[in-house]
Design a protein around this motif. Sequence first.
Motif, PDB file in Angstrom:
ATOM      1  N   ILE A 214      -2.006 -10.720 -29.589  1.00  0.00           N
ATOM      2  CA  ILE A 214      -3.430 -10.564 -29.846  1.00  0.00           C
ATOM      3  C   ILE A 214      -4.130 -11.872 -29.524  1.00  0.00           C
ATOM      4  O   ILE A 214      -3.655 -12.953 -29.903  1.00  0.00           O
ATOM      5  CB  ILE A 214      -3.726 -10.126 -31.301  1.00  0.00           C
ATOM      6  N   ALA A 215      -5.218 -11.781 -28.773  1.00  0.00           N
ATOM      7  CA  ALA A 215      -6.053 -12.936 -28.469  1.00  0.00           C
ATOM      8  C   ALA A 215      -7.375 -12.769 -29.205  1.00  0.00           C
ATOM      9  O   ALA A 215      -8.008 -11.719 -29.114  1.00  0.00           O
ATOM     10  CB  ALA A 215      -6.299 -13.037 -26.965  1.00  0.00           C
ATOM     11  N   VAL A 216      -7.769 -13.805 -29.939  1.00  0.00           N
ATOM     12  CA  VAL A 216      -8.999 -13.785 -30.725  1.00  0.00           C
ATOM     13  C   VAL A 216      -9.898 -14.904 -30.222  1.00  0.00           C
ATOM     14  O   VAL A 216      -9.453 -16.050 -30.083  1.00  0.00           O
ATOM     15  CB  VAL A 216      -8.714 -13.984 -32.226  1.00  0.00           C
ATOM     16  N   GLY A 217     -11.151 -14.595 -29.931  1.00  0.00           N
ATOM     17  CA  GLY A 217     -12.042 -15.634 -29.461  1.00  0.00           C
ATOM     18  C   GLY A 217     -13.451 -15.133 -29.229  1.00  0.00           C
ATOM     19  O   GLY A 217     -13.800 -14.004 -29.587  1.00  0.00           O
ATOM     20  N   THR A 218     -14.257 -15.976 -28.613  1.00  0.00           N
ATOM     21  CA  THR A 218     -15.664 -15.697 -28.366  1.00  0.00           C
ATOM     22  C   THR A 218     -15.911 -15.541 -26.859  1.00  0.00           C
ATOM     23  O   THR A 218     -15.038 -15.811 -26.047  1.00  0.00           O
ATOM     24  CB  THR A 218     -16.540 -16.824 -28.922  1.00  0.00           C
ATOM     25  N   ARG A 219     -17.119 -15.102 -26.526  1.00  0.00           N
ATOM     26  CA  ARG A 219     -17.445 -14.881 -25.112  1.00  0.00           C
ATOM     27  C   ARG A 219     -17.488 -16.179 -24.307  1.00  0.00           C
ATOM     28  O   ARG A 219     -17.244 -16.182 -23.103  1.00  0.00           O
ATOM     29  CB  ARG A 219     -18.800 -14.175 -25.001  1.00  0.00           C
ATOM     30  N   GLY A 220     -17.837 -17.264 -24.951  1.00  0.00           N
ATOM     31  CA  GLY A 220     -17.931 -18.537 -24.242  1.00  0.00           C
ATOM     32  C   GLY A 220     -17.765 -19.701 -25.203  1.00  0.00           C
ATOM     33  O   GLY A 220     -17.524 -19.517 -26.402  1.00  0.00           O
ATOM     34  N   GLY A 221     -17.915 -20.911 -24.681  1.00  0.00           N
ATOM     35  CA  GLY A 221     -17.828 -22.105 -25.517  1.00  0.00           C
ATOM     36  C   GLY A 221     -16.396 -22.546 -25.794  1.00  0.00           C
ATOM     37  O   GLY A 221     -15.438 -22.026 -25.213  1.00  0.00           O
TER      38      GLY A 221
END
Length: 228
Positions: A214-221
């Motif tokens: 599972i990869a968890v993160g945001t669209r950018g930054g």
Amino acid sequence: MRILLALGALAATLAAAPAPVPLPERMADTGGGSQLITAEAADPAATTGTVTWWDRRGRRWVKAGSAPARFGAKGLAEGATRRQGTNTTPTGLYGLPYAFGTEPAPAGTAYRYARVTDRSWWCQDNGSRAYNRWVEGLPRDCRAAESEHLVAYRAQYAHALVIGFNYDRPVRGRGAGIFLHVNGRGATAGCVSVPAGAMRRILAWADPGRGPHIAVGTRGGPTAITRY
């Protein structure tokens, strides 16, 4: 005639436009398996987003399903520096050690599945040798006030997957008990949650032999999911 020509030109442009590149193909790492779950939020302050599960077919990643997701009440934080008790969801790429639930495993579940009992706890006491582990009956060095009695969350933990955050070599104070589980009433304390039906579909889909992560993160930054 001009309208027809314009429509024809527009159709040709749309036909020539390249298909969007699937999210896993834009990521730095997908864990090396042929299944992947992505949990993406708009930005670190977000408490909602999307969970998508993917299959690798040949050289391409293909979406197998998706669902709305909820994250920590305080948003998301870089997993490598996250602190326990901050109500943030840790970003990063993680394994999925096993599944569990207060209800029987959904039909088709291939993962090792542990049934929750009245004696099932997740130890979150930083002073315990069982830190960030499931225990049947609390050890003497694991305080109940610093742990989670799993059966007390019968709806949320009807079905769940353990997220391998801070799991293999736990760092005290970084956080414990991060799962992919069924939605509660709102944002989570740091887990990722999805509707009950989606959680059942994920468990019926996930094959440990295919090395899902599972990869968890945001669209950018700095916490962009494509960095992991």
